[in-house]
Design a protein around this motif. Structure first.
Motif, PDB file in Angstrom:
ATOM      1  N   UNK A 190      10.488   1.860   4.959  1.00  0.00           N
ATOM      2  CA  UNK A 190      10.494   1.321   3.600  1.00  0.00           C
ATOM      3  C   UNK A 190      11.171  -0.046   3.555  1.00  0.00           C
ATOM      4  N   UNK A 191      12.280  -0.202   4.297  1.00  0.00           N
ATOM      5  CA  UNK A 191      12.950  -1.490   4.342  1.00  0.00           C
ATOM      6  C   UNK A 191      12.046  -2.586   4.879  1.00  0.00           C
ATOM      7  N   UNK A 192      11.273  -2.252   5.906  1.00  0.00           N
ATOM      8  CA  UNK A 192      10.317  -3.220   6.468  1.00  0.00           C
ATOM      9  C   UNK A 192       9.235  -3.554   5.450  1.00  0.00           C
ATOM     10  N   UNK A 193       8.719  -2.545   4.764  1.00  0.00           N
ATOM     11  CA  UNK A 193       7.649  -2.771   3.786  1.00  0.00           C
ATOM     12  C   UNK A 193       8.114  -3.649   2.630  1.00  0.00           C
ATOM     13  N   UNK A 194       9.311  -3.382   2.119  1.00  0.00           N
ATOM     14  CA  UNK A 194       9.822  -4.193   1.019  1.00  0.00           C
ATOM     15  C   UNK A 194      10.149  -5.604   1.498  1.00  0.00           C
ATOM     16  N   UNK A 195      10.661  -5.732   2.715  1.00  0.00           N
ATOM     17  CA  UNK A 195      10.930  -7.060   3.268  1.00  0.00           C
ATOM     18  C   UNK A 195       9.636  -7.850   3.454  1.00  0.00           C
ATOM     19  N   UNK A 237       2.858  -5.296  -3.605  1.00  0.00           N
ATOM     20  CA  UNK A 237       2.345  -4.738  -2.353  1.00  0.00           C
ATOM     21  C   UNK A 237       3.379  -3.833  -1.694  1.00  0.00           C
ATOM     22  N   UNK A 238       4.656  -4.204  -1.780  1.00  0.00           N
ATOM     23  CA  UNK A 238       5.703  -3.446  -1.110  1.00  0.00           C
ATOM     24  C   UNK A 238       5.846  -2.039  -1.649  1.00  0.00           C
ATOM     25  N   UNK A 239       5.909  -1.897  -2.981  1.00  0.00           N
ATOM     26  CA  UNK A 239       6.064  -0.564  -3.568  1.00  0.00           C
ATOM     27  C   UNK A 239       4.806   0.271  -3.364  1.00  0.00           C
ATOM     28  N   UNK A 240       3.645  -0.370  -3.414  1.00  0.00           N
ATOM     29  CA  UNK A 240       2.402   0.359  -3.133  1.00  0.00           C
ATOM     30  C   UNK A 240       2.448   0.968  -1.739  1.00  0.00           C
ATOM     31  N   UNK A 241       2.874   0.178  -0.762  1.00  0.00           N
ATOM     32  CA  UNK A 241       2.935   0.663   0.619  1.00  0.00           C
ATOM     33  C   UNK A 241       3.939   1.801   0.752  1.00  0.00           C
ATOM     34  N   UNK A 242       5.079   1.671   0.102  1.00  0.00           N
ATOM     35  CA  UNK A 242       6.107   2.718   0.173  1.00  0.00           C
ATOM     36  C   UNK A 242       5.581   4.027  -0.388  1.00  0.00           C
ATOM     37  N   UNK A 243       4.971   3.979  -1.572  1.00  0.00           N
ATOM     38  CA  UNK A 243       4.505   5.204  -2.235  1.00  0.00           C
ATOM     39  C   UNK A 243       3.346   5.832  -1.477  1.00  0.00           C
ATOM     40  N   UNK A 251      -2.032   2.672  -7.238  1.00  0.00           N
ATOM     41  CA  UNK A 251      -1.777   1.252  -7.014  1.00  0.00           C
ATOM     42  C   UNK A 251      -1.857   0.468  -8.320  1.00  0.00           C
ATOM     43  N   UNK A 252      -2.851   0.762  -9.139  1.00  0.00           N
ATOM     44  CA  UNK A 252      -2.990   0.064 -10.406  1.00  0.00           C
ATOM     45  C   UNK A 252      -1.800   0.333 -11.324  1.00  0.00           C
ATOM     46  N   UNK A 253      -1.290   1.564 -11.294  1.00  0.00           N
ATOM     47  CA  UNK A 253      -0.165   1.916 -12.162  1.00  0.00           C
ATOM     48  C   UNK A 253       1.095   1.137 -11.805  1.00  0.00           C
ATOM     49  N   UNK A 254       1.207   0.730 -10.550  1.00  0.00           N
ATOM     50  CA  UNK A 254       2.442   0.095 -10.097  1.00  0.00           C
ATOM     51  C   UNK A 254       2.452  -1.423 -10.212  1.00  0.00           C
ATOM     52  N   UNK A 255       1.298  -2.049 -10.363  1.00  0.00           N
ATOM     53  CA  UNK A 255       1.243  -3.515 -10.293  1.00  0.00           C
ATOM     54  C   UNK A 255       2.069  -4.181 -11.386  1.00  0.00           C
TER      55      UNK A 255
END
Length: 285
Positions: free
Chosen positions: A44-49, A80-86, A195-199
């Motif tokens: 998750x740290x990598x994805x958010x970074x 993109x980061x939160x989408x990848x995490x979820x 993904x749409x809900x998070x944008x």
């Protein structure tokens, strides 16, 4: 005409079903083995970074655009980061604050929640700093004749310029939006729906300048590193000097940002989203 089972399957979940799913997800996070939690937290740290890299790059040279539009575009890129995490099931500290729900329903002990938070926070930090090391080593920040590095410095300087109280409140507002994004994703049954809900919630908190502790584990150290190692040629390219970014110090990073923002994130996510939804949808009368 009665709805078919397929129609029911693709429909959005009700707020009550979202709360039940939120509790199940939080229980799953709290119940994982520590080693697995730590590995997923590094992910998750990598994805958010990486989202931070995207945001910094997109924001570079944005002075030609209206301020609000530039911030909005940067916010969309960061989502993109939160989408990848979820979607990938990684463990992010800010969304792990929702473990307050099974604590409230007495299915998880407070000590277990705090242990999970500590492991996830440490893993997120490791993943973020790995990305800082790679970005600095590869000189990616020299791109656009130094404009990417300049963007990183301006972002870090602004974030380290808040007072403790301002950073605390900005942290509350940020995780209110981040956990709202995660919570809204529980309504969807498809990857595209999630993904749409998070944008927009993520774009909103980035555009408004709210403070995310894990994103800042990348955005602040990378600014600190650039300021420390940049050669005179870089400062000449961007028309600034190291003294132009006087807020960027190690002490400011810790005490004027990460500490208050982390506390604020816990309040915004764990209390304002987690405990609120528990009280409305899950608490027994």
């Amino acid at each position: 005409m009665p709805m078919t089972s397929n129609a029911l399957d693709i429909g959005a979940r009700s707020p009550y079903a979202m709360a039940e799913l939120g509790e199940q997800v939080a229980l799953s996070k709290a119940g994982k083995a520590p080693a697995k939690t730590f590995a997923l937290a590094i992910m998750a740290g990598i994805m958010i970074a990486l989202a931070g890299v995207f945001y910094t790059t997109v924001s570079a040279g944005s002075s030609a655009l209206p301020y609000g539009l530039a911030k909005f575009i940067g916010g969309i890129s960061f989502s993109m980061g939160l989408m990848a995490v979820v979607l990938c099931g990684a463990d992010l500290f800010t969304s792990s604050t929702l473990i307050t729900i099974p604590v409230a329903t007495r299915k998880v002990r407070v000590a277990t929640m705090l242990k999970n938070w500590g492991i996830v926070y440490a893993g997120n930090l490791v993943g973020s700093l790995l990305m800082v090391a790679m970005i600095v080593y590869t000189d990616q920040w020299h791109g656009g004749h130094g404009s990417i590095g300049s963007s990183a410095l301006y972002i870090a300087n602004a974030k380290m310029g808040h007072s403790f109280g301002q950073a605390l409140v900005l942290g509350i507002l940020c995780n209110l939006m981040v956990c709202l994004a995660v919570w809204m994703s529980y309504s969807a049954r498809t990857a595209s729906g999630k993904m749409m809900a998070m944008v927009l919630p993520v774009a909103m908190f980035i555009a408004a300048g709210f403070e995310h502790s894990i994103a800042n584990m990348y955005l602040l150290p990378v600014g600190l590193a650039i300021k420390a190692i940049a050669a005179p040629e870089f400062w000449g390219e961007i028309g600034k000097t190291a003294s132009s970014f006087s807020n960027i110090t190690f002490d400011n990073m810790i005490w004027k940002n990460l500490v208050p923002v982390t506390i604020g994130n816990i309040i915004g996510g764990g209390i304002m989203i987690g405990l609120f939804n528990w009280g409305v949808f899950l608490k027994k009368d």
